[in-house]
Design an enzyme around this catalytic site. Structure first.
Site, PDB file in Angstrom:
ATOM      1  N   THR A 109       7.865 -17.278  75.776  1.00  0.00           N
ATOM      2  CA  THR A 109       8.253 -18.182  76.908  1.00  0.00           C
ATOM      3  C   THR A 109       8.392 -17.445  78.221  1.00  0.00           C
ATOM      4  O   THR A 109       8.758 -17.861  79.211  1.00  0.00           O
ATOM      5  CB  THR A 109       9.797 -18.866  76.618  1.00  0.00           C
ATOM      6  OG1 THR A 109      10.668 -17.603  76.280  1.00  0.00           O
ATOM      7  CG2 THR A 109       9.586 -19.650  75.623  1.00  0.00           C
ATOM      8  N   ALA A 132      17.257 -10.776  81.529  1.00  0.00           N
ATOM      9  CA  ALA A 132      16.594 -11.904  81.189  1.00  0.00           C
ATOM     10  C   ALA A 132      15.031 -12.081  81.555  1.00  0.00           C
ATOM     11  O   ALA A 132      14.767 -11.322  82.326  1.00  0.00           O
ATOM     12  CB  ALA A 132      17.108 -13.406  81.896  1.00  0.00           C
ATOM     13  N   LYS A 133      14.397 -13.112  81.107  1.00  0.00           N
ATOM     14  CA  LYS A 133      12.970 -13.170  81.306  1.00  0.00           C
ATOM     15  C   LYS A 133      12.795 -13.425  82.831  1.00  0.00           C
ATOM     16  O   LYS A 133      11.727 -13.115  83.390  1.00  0.00           O
ATOM     17  CB  LYS A 133      12.222 -14.275  80.620  1.00  0.00           C
ATOM     18  CG  LYS A 133      12.370 -13.909  79.089  1.00  0.00           C
ATOM     19  CD  LYS A 133      11.757 -14.993  78.242  1.00  0.00           C
ATOM     20  CE  LYS A 133      11.491 -14.368  76.766  1.00  0.00           C
ATOM     21  NZ  LYS A 133      11.269 -15.374  75.776  1.00  0.00           N
ATOM     22  N   ARG A 134      13.528 -13.595  83.550  1.00  0.00           N
ATOM     23  CA  ARG A 134      13.547 -14.101  85.129  1.00  0.00           C
ATOM     24  C   ARG A 134      13.452 -12.703  85.687  1.00  0.00           C
ATOM     25  O   ARG A 134      13.293 -12.609  87.231  1.00  0.00           O
ATOM     26  CB  ARG A 134      14.551 -14.904  85.793  1.00  0.00           C
ATOM     27  CG  ARG A 134      15.943 -14.455  85.576  1.00  0.00           C
ATOM     28  CD  ARG A 134      17.069 -15.518  86.056  1.00  0.00           C
ATOM     29  NE  ARG A 134      18.428 -15.178  85.694  1.00  0.00           N
ATOM     30  CZ  ARG A 134      19.025 -15.232  84.403  1.00  0.00           C
ATOM     31  NH1 ARG A 134      18.432 -15.999  83.597  1.00  0.00           N
ATOM     32  NH2 ARG A 134      20.375 -14.972  84.431  1.00  0.00           N
TER      33      ARG A 134
END
Ligand code: GLU
Length: 289
Positions: free
Chosen positions: A17, A256-258
């Protein structure tokens, strides 16, 4: 002579993701190191059962970054979306024993029901499903399904707990833990759009792939209680677990991926070597309390 001791089999199981970031690279590094130190096998599995959120381009990018980091894996990468029938088969076994039920509730209906109830039970991720569809009659279930009503499938946790009996599992750092089968309530075992969920497919795959040591973030520890429950119900062996701490930023917030600047891609593009990125990953992890 053949050894009777099963060799160590670990896995890294990212959901595609987003790009691989320092936090997930740390997980991969642990799993890879444990396998290589023991002369065992390190597997990579792509957990893409959430078909709306997962992207093939992220899968390609994650595998590329792992290779670049020097984390070579054994055998083929298993992509979960290629194996829906394996999960559907196991779901059928649970269904045949009356341990699951269809749930027709929308998210909004569940929220309303929780708000209206005085003492909604809570789990690690917030309020648990209040069980609205658990007591529908078989005739009503049939009628709704025949009418084409969208539904997911939930595990009837109380029945499942009774069927499994008491159980425990071992986390390397925490010791033997008593299984808490009701921790997540009647969790979703098959989503509306696929014949599986994260919980079911991870349990089935760890079994099918012969994983003996599951290394993953401690944020997933609550889920382990229900993965071991599913192992008991499906007659699978329970691997050893090692839940590790999460890498956090200076303010204590977990990565986080952000956090785009901490992706392996951006570190690579900034000119760092794989060795340096691995060193920084371990250093970031060591900075944890
Ligand atoms: N696919 C999960 C994730 O990316 C990891 C699951 C696991 O290691 O069991 O968060």
């Amino acid at each position: 002579m053949m050894s009777l001791v099963p060799s160590v089999v670990t896995r890294f199981a990212p959901s595609p993701t987003g790009l691989l970031h320092l936090g997930s690279a740390y997980s991969a590094l642990i799993a890879w190191t444990r396998a290589r130190e023991a002369g065992g096998r390190f597997l990579v599995r792509i957990e893409d059962t959430d078909i709306r959120r997962c992207r093939r381009e992220y899968e390609t990018a994650i595998l590329r970054d792992l290779k670049w980091l020097g984390l070579d894996w054994d055998g083929e990468v298993r992509r979960q979306s290629d194996h829906f029938s394996d999960y559907g088969h196991q779901l059928g076994r649970l269904s045949g024993r009356g341990l699951v039920y269809p749930c027709f509730c929308s998210r909004a209906e569940i929220e309303r029901e929780i708000a209206a109830s005085a003492a909604a039970p809570h789990g690690p991720d917030g309020p648990l499903y209040p069980g609205t569809c658990r007591n529908l009659t078989p005739a009503e279930r049939k009628r709704r399904i025949a009418a084409g009503r969208e539904h997911c499938i939930r595990l009837d946790a109380a029945r499942a707990a009774a069927a499994a009996g008491p159980y425990d599992f071992v986390d390397e750092g925490r010791g033997r833990l008593e299984g808490q089968p009701l921790l997540m309530g009647d969790f979703v075992i098959a989503r509306k759009d696929t014949p599986t969920s994260y919980h079911l497919s991870v349990t089935v795959d760890d079994h099918l792939q012969g994983v003996t040591l599951v290394t993953r973030g401690e944020d997933i520890l609550p889920s382990t209680h229900i993965h071991v429950l599913l192992q008991r119900l499906l007659g699978y062996a329970t691997p050893l677990y090692a839940h590790h701490g999460l890498i956090t930023d200076a303010t204590g917030r977990r990565l986080a991926k952000r956090d785009k600047d901490l992706t392996i891609r951006s570190l690579r593009e900034s000119g760092l070597s794989p060795e340096e990125v691995r060193r920084r990953t371990l250093a970031a992890a060591a900075g944890q309390a």
